[in-house]
Design an enzyme around this catalytic site. Structure first.
Site, PDB file in Angstrom:
ATOM      1  N   LYS A  47       0.818  -1.187   0.000  1.00  0.00           N
ATOM      2  CA  LYS A  47       0.000   0.000   0.000  1.00  0.00           C
ATOM      3  C   LYS A  47       0.867   1.257   0.000  1.00  0.00           C
ATOM      4  O   LYS A  47       0.410   2.345  -0.321  1.00  0.00           O
ATOM      5  CB  LYS A  47      -0.872   0.034   1.263  1.00  0.00           C
ATOM      6  CG  LYS A  47      -1.774  -1.147   1.459  1.00  0.00           C
ATOM      7  CD  LYS A  47      -2.425  -1.079   2.862  1.00  0.00           C
ATOM      8  CE  LYS A  47      -3.055  -2.421   3.180  1.00  0.00           C
ATOM      9  NZ  LYS A  47      -3.537  -2.448   4.583  1.00  0.00           N
ATOM     10  N   ASP A 107      14.467  -0.633   1.503  1.00  0.00           N
ATOM     11  CA  ASP A 107      15.142  -0.895   2.770  1.00  0.00           C
ATOM     12  C   ASP A 107      16.226  -1.941   2.504  1.00  0.00           C
ATOM     13  O   ASP A 107      17.319  -1.607   2.079  1.00  0.00           O
ATOM     14  CB  ASP A 107      14.087  -1.350   3.784  1.00  0.00           C
ATOM     15  CG  ASP A 107      14.617  -1.495   5.197  1.00  0.00           C
ATOM     16  OD1 ASP A 107      15.613  -0.845   5.534  1.00  0.00           O
ATOM     17  OD2 ASP A 107      14.030  -2.258   5.979  1.00  0.00           O
ATOM     18  N   VAL A 157      10.959   4.921   9.560  1.00  0.00           N
ATOM     19  CA  VAL A 157      10.299   6.188   9.232  1.00  0.00           C
ATOM     20  C   VAL A 157       8.821   5.968   8.915  1.00  0.00           C
ATOM     21  O   VAL A 157       8.417   4.870   8.508  1.00  0.00           O
ATOM     22  CB  VAL A 157      10.993   6.872   8.038  1.00  0.00           C
ATOM     23  CG1 VAL A 157      12.399   7.319   8.416  1.00  0.00           C
ATOM     24  CG2 VAL A 157      11.032   5.953   6.807  1.00  0.00           C
ATOM     25  N   ARG A 169       0.183   6.550   7.469  1.00  0.00           N
ATOM     26  CA  ARG A 169       0.331   6.581   6.007  1.00  0.00           C
ATOM     27  C   ARG A 169      -0.101   7.918   5.422  1.00  0.00           C
ATOM     28  O   ARG A 169       0.451   8.393   4.439  1.00  0.00           O
ATOM     29  CB  ARG A 169      -0.527   5.481   5.362  1.00  0.00           C
ATOM     30  CG  ARG A 169      -0.014   4.067   5.565  1.00  0.00           C
ATOM     31  CD  ARG A 169      -0.713   3.123   4.599  1.00  0.00           C
ATOM     32  NE  ARG A 169      -0.600   1.723   4.989  1.00  0.00           N
ATOM     33  CZ  ARG A 169       0.443   0.943   4.703  1.00  0.00           C
ATOM     34  NH1 ARG A 169       1.472   1.424   4.052  1.00  0.00           N
ATOM     35  NH2 ARG A 169       0.460  -0.323   5.080  1.00  0.00           N
TER      36      ARG A 169
HETATM   37  P1  IMP Z   1      12.642  -4.268   1.719  1.00  0.00           P
HETATM   38  O1  IMP Z   1      12.120  -5.434   0.966  1.00  0.00           O
HETATM   39  O2  IMP Z   1      13.433  -4.672   2.932  1.00  0.00           O
HETATM   40  O3  IMP Z   1      13.406  -3.279   0.854  1.00  0.00           O
HETATM   41  O4  IMP Z   1      11.423  -3.529   2.366  1.00  0.00           O
HETATM   42  C1  IMP Z   1      10.525  -2.845   1.625  1.00  0.00           C
HETATM   43  C2  IMP Z   1       9.230  -2.619   2.371  1.00  0.00           C
HETATM   44  O5  IMP Z   1       9.342  -2.652   3.793  1.00  0.00           O
HETATM   45  C3  IMP Z   1       8.759  -1.250   2.036  1.00  0.00           C
HETATM   46  O6  IMP Z   1       8.022  -1.260   0.842  1.00  0.00           O
HETATM   47  C4  IMP Z   1       7.931  -0.877   3.240  1.00  0.00           C
HETATM   48  O7  IMP Z   1       6.620  -1.359   3.075  1.00  0.00           O
HETATM   49  C5  IMP Z   1       8.590  -1.601   4.386  1.00  0.00           C
HETATM   50  N1  IMP Z   1       9.511  -0.696   5.098  1.00  0.00           N
HETATM   51  C6  IMP Z   1      10.859  -0.688   5.043  1.00  0.00           C
HETATM   52  N2  IMP Z   1      11.381   0.270   5.808  1.00  0.00           N
HETATM   53  C7  IMP Z   1      10.338   0.920   6.371  1.00  0.00           C
HETATM   54  C8  IMP Z   1      10.241   2.050   7.268  1.00  0.00           C
HETATM   55  O8  IMP Z   1      11.226   2.676   7.711  1.00  0.00           O
HETATM   56  N3  IMP Z   1       8.975   2.432   7.603  1.00  0.00           N
HETATM   57  C9  IMP Z   1       7.865   1.791   7.152  1.00  0.00           C
HETATM   58  N4  IMP Z   1       7.907   0.740   6.312  1.00  0.00           N
HETATM   59  C10 IMP Z   1       9.139   0.305   5.924  1.00  0.00           C
END
Ligand code: IMP
Ligand code: MG
Length: 189
Positions: A47, A107, A157, A169
């Site tokens: 989302k 992330d 964040v 959000r």
């Molecule tokens: P990744 O697969 O570890 O890159 O994570 C991606 C997803 O994790 C993002 O699309 C977010 O939905 C969630 N996410 C990662 N870091 C944060 C944060 O600091 N705040 C809120 N959601 C996060």
């Protein structure tokens, strides 16, 4: 909501609505330059990407074609495949199309690396990535992100589409969630 409405839940405000708006306009100009005829499908990741999708597409000077996917990731983010599940798939067949993935935040890179591979496997003619925020120090799986809004520290964040337990959000800016709000441990880990 305004960032000031949640000021008590934040340890720091990273970006105001005005700063984000200015950066969105710059990203839109970059995208227009790279897709001069608007021949690209923007794929938002639900989302979190709804806000950047809404702002970015309205800033674009071509007729933006959009679609959405919802995915969830499982397991350690060091694993590079097989841990992402599709909860809502695209309505569009991307075979032969130029795809631009739109994410709220990168992330670890797990979600985006999986999505890039997934779009390629479906036969997209090109796959590029736009991430509004990126945590360079948290990246475990490198992904070539063509458009980055802002690089940020590896803190949790909220705002501008990003949630903690489905809250925040709809906050206009971006801030670091105060550890007291989530009890200390990284809520994303
Ligand atoms: P990744 O697969 O570890 O890159 O994570 C991606 C997803 O994790 C993002 O699309 C977010 O939905 C969630 N996410 C990662 N870091 C944060 C944060 O600091 N705040 C809120 N959601 C996060
Ligand atoms: Mg997300």
């Amino acid at each position: 909501m305004e960032i000031d409405d949640i000021r008590g839940d934040l340890s720091e405000v990273l970006f105001t609505e005005e700063q984000i708006e200015k950066r969105i306009a710059e990203l839109a100009r970059d995208i227009e330059r790279d897709y001069p005829d608007g021949d690209v499908l923007l794929v938002g990741v639900l989302k979190g990407a709804i806000i950047v999708m809404a702002d970015l597409t309205r800033e674009l000077k071509f007729h933006a074609h959009i679609d959405f996917m919802a995915v969830s990731s499982y397991g350690a983010s060091t694993q590079s495949s097989g841990v992402v599940k599709i909860n809502k798939d695209l309505d569009t067949d991307v075979a032969g199309k130029k795809v631009l993935l739109i994410e709220d935040i990168m992330d670890s890179g797990l979600t985006l690396s999986w999505l890039v591979e997934n779009m390629r496997a479906r036969g997209a003619s090109s796959v590029e990535v736009c991430a509004m925020f990126r945590k360079p120090e948290a990246v475990k799986i490198p992904v070539d992100v063509r458009y980055v809004g802002f690089d940020i520290p590896p803190s949790f964040v909220v705002g501008y589409g990003l949630d903690y337990a489905e809250k925040y959000r709809n906050v206009r800016g971006l801030g670091v969630l105060a550890p007291a709000v989530y009890g200390g441990a990284d809520p994303h880990a």
